[in-house]
Design a protein around this motif. Structure first.
Motif, PDB file in Angstrom:
ATOM      1  N   VAL A  39     -61.507 -98.716  61.186  1.00 14.93           N
ATOM      2  CA  VAL A  39     -62.303 -99.723  60.477  1.00 14.93           C
ATOM      3  C   VAL A  39     -63.766 -99.551  60.889  1.00 14.93           C
ATOM      4  CG1 VAL A  39     -62.633-102.183  60.011  1.00 14.93           C
ATOM      5  CG2 VAL A  39     -60.340-101.318  60.525  1.00 14.93           C
ATOM      6  N   TYR A  40     -64.656 -99.406  59.919  1.00 20.67           N
ATOM      7  CA  TYR A  40     -66.080 -99.186  60.197  1.00 20.67           C
ATOM      8  C   TYR A  40     -66.937-100.158  59.398  1.00 20.67           C
ATOM      9  CZ  TYR A  40     -64.902 -94.794  62.459  1.00 20.67           C
ATOM     10  OH  TYR A  40     -64.389 -93.851  63.305  1.00 20.67           O
ATOM     11  N   SER A  41     -68.073-100.565  60.008  1.00 22.67           N
ATOM     12  CA  SER A  41     -69.126-101.209  59.237  1.00 22.67           C
ATOM     13  C   SER A  41     -70.168-100.143  58.928  1.00 22.67           C
ATOM     14  CB  SER A  41     -69.757-102.351  60.036  1.00 22.67           C
ATOM     15  OG  SER A  41     -68.869-103.445  60.070  1.00 22.67           O
ATOM     16  N   LEU A  42     -70.915-100.369  57.845  1.00 16.09           N
ATOM     17  CA  LEU A  42     -71.901 -99.381  57.416  1.00 16.09           C
ATOM     18  C   LEU A  42     -73.303 -99.860  57.766  1.00 16.09           C
ATOM     19  CD1 LEU A  42     -70.611 -98.615  53.791  1.00 16.09           C
ATOM     20  CD2 LEU A  42     -69.694 -97.810  55.975  1.00 16.09           C
ATOM     21  N   ASN A  43     -74.091 -98.990  58.363  1.00 18.55           N
ATOM     22  CA  ASN A  43     -75.497 -99.287  58.610  1.00 18.55           C
ATOM     23  C   ASN A  43     -76.280 -99.129  57.299  1.00 18.55           C
ATOM     24  OD1 ASN A  43     -76.107-100.113  61.282  1.00 18.55           O
ATOM     25  ND2 ASN A  43     -75.383 -98.121  62.002  1.00 18.55           N
ATOM     26  N   PRO A  44     -77.563 -99.562  57.269  1.00 20.75           N
ATOM     27  CA  PRO A  44     -78.332 -99.479  56.018  1.00 20.75           C
ATOM     28  C   PRO A  44     -78.365 -98.073  55.403  1.00 20.75           C
ATOM     29  CG  PRO A  44     -79.494-100.820  57.602  1.00 20.75           C
ATOM     30  CD  PRO A  44     -78.302-100.259  58.328  1.00 20.75           C
ATOM     31  N   ILE A  45     -78.457 -97.039  56.227  1.00 22.38           N
ATOM     32  CA  ILE A  45     -78.552 -95.671  55.675  1.00 22.38           C
ATOM     33  C   ILE A  45     -77.290 -95.305  54.886  1.00 22.38           C
ATOM     34  CG2 ILE A  45     -77.841 -94.636  57.900  1.00 22.38           C
ATOM     35  CD1 ILE A  45     -79.620 -92.212  57.182  1.00 22.38           C
ATOM     36  N   MET A  46     -76.113 -95.682  55.417  1.00 23.95           N
ATOM     37  CA  MET A  46     -74.850 -95.395  54.721  1.00 23.95           C
ATOM     38  C   MET A  46     -74.711 -96.312  53.514  1.00 23.95           C
ATOM     39  SD  MET A  46     -72.218 -93.367  54.954  1.00 23.95           S
ATOM     40  CE  MET A  46     -70.494 -93.227  54.481  1.00 23.95           C
ATOM     41  N   THR A  47     -75.156 -97.550  53.666  1.00 20.89           N
ATOM     42  CA  THR A  47     -75.072 -98.504  52.550  1.00 20.89           C
ATOM     43  C   THR A  47     -75.900 -97.997  51.369  1.00 20.89           C
ATOM     44  OG1 THR A  47     -74.879-100.249  54.191  1.00 20.89           O
ATOM     45  CG2 THR A  47     -75.361-100.943  51.949  1.00 20.89           C
ATOM     46  N   LYS A  48     -77.068 -97.427  51.661  1.00 20.64           N
ATOM     47  CA  LYS A  48     -77.896 -96.877  50.580  1.00 20.64           C
ATOM     48  C   LYS A  48     -77.166 -95.754  49.850  1.00 20.64           C
ATOM     49  CE  LYS A  48     -82.461 -96.189  50.670  1.00 20.64           C
ATOM     50  NZ  LYS A  48     -83.009 -97.192  49.734  1.00 20.64           N
ATOM     51  N   MET A  49     -76.475 -94.911  50.635  1.00 19.86           N
ATOM     52  CA  MET A  49     -75.749 -93.802  50.018  1.00 19.86           C
ATOM     53  C   MET A  49     -74.610 -94.301  49.147  1.00 19.86           C
ATOM     54  SD  MET A  49     -76.016 -90.578  52.092  1.00 19.86           S
ATOM     55  CE  MET A  49     -74.298 -90.408  51.982  1.00 19.86           C
ATOM     56  N   VAL A  50     -73.897 -95.304  49.660  1.00 13.02           N
ATOM     57  CA  VAL A  50     -72.790 -95.872  48.889  1.00 13.02           C
ATOM     58  C   VAL A  50     -73.338 -96.482  47.591  1.00 13.02           C
ATOM     59  CG1 VAL A  50     -71.092 -97.754  48.870  1.00 13.02           C
ATOM     60  CG2 VAL A  50     -71.227 -96.213  50.826  1.00 13.02           C
ATOM     61  N   ASN A  51     -74.495 -97.165  47.700  1.00 12.55           N
ATOM     62  CA  ASN A  51     -75.104 -97.735  46.492  1.00 12.55           C
ATOM     63  C   ASN A  51     -75.450 -96.638  45.484  1.00 12.55           C
ATOM     64  OD1 ASN A  51     -74.932-100.305  47.470  1.00 12.55           O
ATOM     65  ND2 ASN A  51     -77.019-100.364  48.260  1.00 12.55           N
ATOM     66  N   ASN A  52     -75.980 -95.519  45.998  1.00  9.19           N
ATOM     67  CA  ASN A  52     -76.332 -94.417  45.094  1.00  9.19           C
ATOM     68  C   ASN A  52     -75.091 -93.845  44.409  1.00  9.19           C
ATOM     69  OD1 ASN A  52     -78.985 -94.726  45.793  1.00  9.19           O
ATOM     70  ND2 ASN A  52     -79.024 -93.046  47.265  1.00  9.19           N
ATOM     71  N   ILE A  53     -74.011 -93.710  45.182  1.00  9.63           N
ATOM     72  CA  ILE A  53     -72.761 -93.198  44.600  1.00  9.63           C
ATOM     73  C   ILE A  53     -72.244 -94.191  43.552  1.00  9.63           C
ATOM     74  CG2 ILE A  53     -70.341 -92.654  45.081  1.00  9.63           C
ATOM     75  CD1 ILE A  53     -71.272 -91.611  47.840  1.00  9.63           C
ATOM     76  N   GLU A  54     -72.301 -95.476  43.894  1.00 12.01           N
ATOM     77  CA  GLU A  54     -71.826 -96.486  42.938  1.00 12.01           C
ATOM     78  C   GLU A  54     -72.647 -96.479  41.649  1.00 12.01           C
ATOM     79  OE1 GLU A  54     -69.769 -99.696  45.999  1.00 12.01           O
ATOM     80  OE2 GLU A  54     -71.559-100.288  44.907  1.00 12.01           O
ATOM     81  N   SER A  55     -73.953 -96.207  41.777  1.00 16.98           N
ATOM     82  CA  SER A  55     -74.794 -96.141  40.563  1.00 16.98           C
ATOM     83  C   SER A  55     -74.360 -94.989  39.664  1.00 16.98           C
ATOM     84  CB  SER A  55     -76.264 -95.928  40.932  1.00 16.98           C
ATOM     85  OG  SER A  55     -76.719 -97.010  41.669  1.00 16.98           O
ATOM     86  N   ILE A  56     -74.041 -93.853  40.305  1.00 17.20           N
ATOM     87  CA  ILE A  56     -73.578 -92.693  39.515  1.00 17.20           C
ATOM     88  C   ILE A  56     -72.269 -93.041  38.819  1.00 17.20           C
ATOM     89  CG2 ILE A  56     -72.678 -90.333  39.708  1.00 17.20           C
ATOM     90  CD1 ILE A  56     -74.717 -89.892  41.996  1.00 17.20           C
ATOM     91  N   ILE A  57     -71.361 -93.676  39.574  1.00 12.99           N
ATOM     92  CA  ILE A  57     -70.059 -94.049  38.998  1.00 12.99           C
ATOM     93  C   ILE A  57     -70.259 -95.008  37.820  1.00 12.99           C
ATOM     94  CG2 ILE A  57     -67.890 -95.274  39.445  1.00 12.99           C
ATOM     95  CD1 ILE A  57     -67.983 -94.215  42.312  1.00 12.99           C
ATOM     96  N   ARG A  58     -71.091 -96.043  38.031  1.00 14.50           N
ATOM     97  CA  ARG A  58     -71.368 -97.029  36.966  1.00 14.50           C
ATOM     98  C   ARG A  58     -71.846 -96.335  35.702  1.00 14.50           C
ATOM     99  NH1 ARG A  58     -73.569-100.266  41.027  1.00 14.50           N
ATOM    100  NH2 ARG A  58     -72.107-101.967  41.370  1.00 14.50           N
ATOM    101  N   LYS A  59     -72.829 -95.458  35.878  1.00 12.89           N
ATOM    102  CA  LYS A  59     -73.443 -94.819  34.722  1.00 12.89           C
ATOM    103  C   LYS A  59     -72.388 -94.033  33.928  1.00 12.89           C
ATOM    104  CE  LYS A  59     -77.625 -92.376  33.608  1.00 12.89           C
ATOM    105  NZ  LYS A  59     -78.494 -91.306  34.020  1.00 12.89           N
TER     106      LYS A  59
END
Ligand code: ZN
Length: 559
Positions: A39-59
């Protein structure tokens, strides 16, 4: 973002508990922090990456008409009773109103609950809804770094259709959308068949860190999960029929010992593997060529019941170590693998202790049988599509799955629509899932050097990093500040290392951040009226003048 206020701690050494590179680099670079095993929490740098991946998926998903929703995190138990999945709940609780809630793997009940009242005419179909959700998988054994976690972020999508043709055609579109997503994330994936009837697929990254096996043909497009793959072997050496003869083989209970004892090729031996059915304990025996292995999943699929390795005693109707098809007790269900086809004289167990038969001919001594596919595929087996000996067994990591379902779930949950003739029907569904954390982990695994990740531009947490080597030097600081502000004003995602640290530690952190482009502002460069611009993947290096630096960066980013 300035590194001086960045949340997250970086480490100099590779953490010893990290089993593979992506895990080590993401922990070392302060992307993630372990909360508990798996189980991991994500720091801001990883959160930004996840957001970028989610944006690609959304599009990509919106492009094929899917609509984003947010489904409730827990389902009332009554909803799970409707779908008959109550037993699959991960955990449950009773709230202050005395209503029982539970969470469950996947969210199809909540998806159906959301749309079932409003989608009551054939004209509403087809449609798909999706969400990105953190899901805790109860009972998951953490392994492979971030590959098998107890908790991950998933993109879950559900599609609803009035015909199998509609499902088939949208399914193809979703496969294309998935392929676009992974390509945009900089990942080479393979779509492998994951069913016996071509109704489900996995998107896989081939990698030795993967614990799953896949079969890929080097000559054609054939790809399948190991348990679903079909291969062939040749029985090219011609052999003559001969008399069936009983031979005494004392203590010869393994294939290797038998080949040795009788001095025959292992390919002339018939291997027998006995199982029992979970439901009634009855025996099932698979026969296969001596050099091959039986794949239990394939046999299970043919039998239609779960199987376990037979527990044989002296009283059993089967003689362990000497089982064979000749004079086999009638109540035993038997299956012959295709590899035995065409072998005229086989060595088989005699169903008597310490005895085998030689010269066994399946058709003459047993009767006509329907040969089936039971074998584990091996390297260089024959491809079922192109017939070349080019099958290869490879390790890989599944990052997404797609499957065509039926109308069972909508039937159970009374989701109905009126068809064109005014009849009540239940829609059929498709289920789709992407593991976003696993996807990010695999991008790192496949794109890194010894010093850190090399993020593709599309998902990098920041596109540019400015390293100001002497922030206490007024001239350097002023130039770096101005460049930083100008880039931000132009909409460029930029990370600015403004700390007073040694250049060595600034560069090693920059390697861990993995931004595609690095701009170095230093007193020496300032003296030469230039900055140094280099790409993380080392393919680009330039020293533009101070005035031209901004344009050079923009030019690189818009390549
Ligand atoms: Zn092939």
């Amino acid at each position: 973002m300035k590194v001086s206020n960045m949340v997250g701690e970086r480490f100099k050494d590779r953490p010893s508990y990290c089993v593979n590179d992506h895990h080590a680099l993401l922990v070392k670079g302060g992307y993630i922090k372990q909360v508990s095993n798996g189980v991991y929490s994500l720091n801001p740098i990883m959160t930004k990456m996840v957001n970028n991946i989610e944006s690609i998926i959304r599009k990509e998903l919106e492009f094929v008409g899917a609509q984003e929703v947010v489904l409730s995190s827990f389902a009332p138990i009554d909803l799970l009773k409707e779908s008959n999945r109550e037993d699959e709940k991960a955990f449950k609780f009773t709230d202050r109103d005395n209503i029982e809630f539970a969470n469950i793997k996947g969210a199809q009940e909540l998806a159906i609950q959301l749309v079932r009242d409003s989608s009551n005419s054939y004209a509403n179909y087809p449609f798909a809804i999706y969400q990105n959700k953190v899901e805790f998988i109860k009972g998951q054994k953490p392994s492979g770094g971030l590959i098998n976690l107890k908790e991950s972020i998933y993109n879950q999508m559900y599609s609803f259709h009035t015909s199998t043709e509609s499902l088939d055609s949208k399914y193809e579109e979703y496969i294309k959308a998935y392929e676009n997503i992974f390509k945009k994330c900089g990942l080479e994936t393979y779509m492998v068949n994951d069913s016996y009837d071509n109704s489900s697929h996995k998107q896989v990254v081939l990698s030795d860190i993967g614990e799953d096996k896949f079969v890929i043909c080097d000559s054609c497009a054939y790809k399948a999960s190991f348990d679903k793959a079909t291969g062939h072997v040749e029985n090219s050496e011609k052999s003559e029929k001969r008399e069936l003869e009983l031979v005494v083989t004392p203590d010869v209970t393994t294939i290797a010992k038998l080949a040795d004892f009788l001095a025959v090729d292992v390919k002339k031996l018939c291997k027998s593997v006995a199982y029992q059915k979970y439901t009634d304990g009855s025996f099932v025996v698979g026969f296969i060529r001596g050099d091959l292995d039986i794949n239990q999943a394939k046999l299970t699929n043919l039998v239609g019941d779960e199987l376990y390795t037979a527990e044989l005693s002296e009283d059993s109707i089967l003689s362990g170590g000497f089982i064979g098809p000749y004079q086999m007790p009638k109540e035993v269900e038997v299956y012959f693998d295709k590899s035995l086809m065409g072998i005229e004289d086989l060595v088989i167990g005699a169903n008597q202790f310490d005895k085998h038969y030689i010269g066994f001919n399946v058709e003459r001594d047993f009767g006509n049988v329907e040969y089936v596919d039971l074998a584990d595929v091996r390297d260089d087996d024959i491809c079922p599509i192109c017939s070349n000996k080019t099958l290869k067994v490879k390790n890989g990591v599944e990052i997404a799955c797609l499957s065509k379902s039926d109308d069972q779930m909508t039937k159970n949950m009374s989701m109905q629509y009126l068809d064109v003739d005014g009849n009540n029907k239940n829609p059929i569904m498709g289920l789709y899932k992407i593991d976003i954390i696993r996807l990010a982990a695999m991008v790192c695994e496949m794109n890194h050097d010894d010093y850190g990740p090399i993020w593709p531009m599309t998902i990098a947490p920041w596109k540019v990093q400015i390293c100001c080597l002497r922030c206490d030097d007024e001239e350097c600081r002023k130039y770096a500040d101005e460049l930083y502000n100008k880039l931000i004003e132009s909409g460029v995602e930029v990370l600015y290392d403004d700390r007073k640290v040694r250049p060595g530690s600034m560069f090693s952190d920059a390697d861990l951040f993995g931004c595609p482009l690095r701009v170095v502002v230093s007193p020496r460069n300032m003296k030469n009226s230039c900055v140094e611009i280099a790409s993380r993947d080392k393919s680009y290096l330039n020293k533009p003048s101070l005035d031209e630096a901004f344009d050079d960066i923009i030019k690189f980013l818009s390549r």
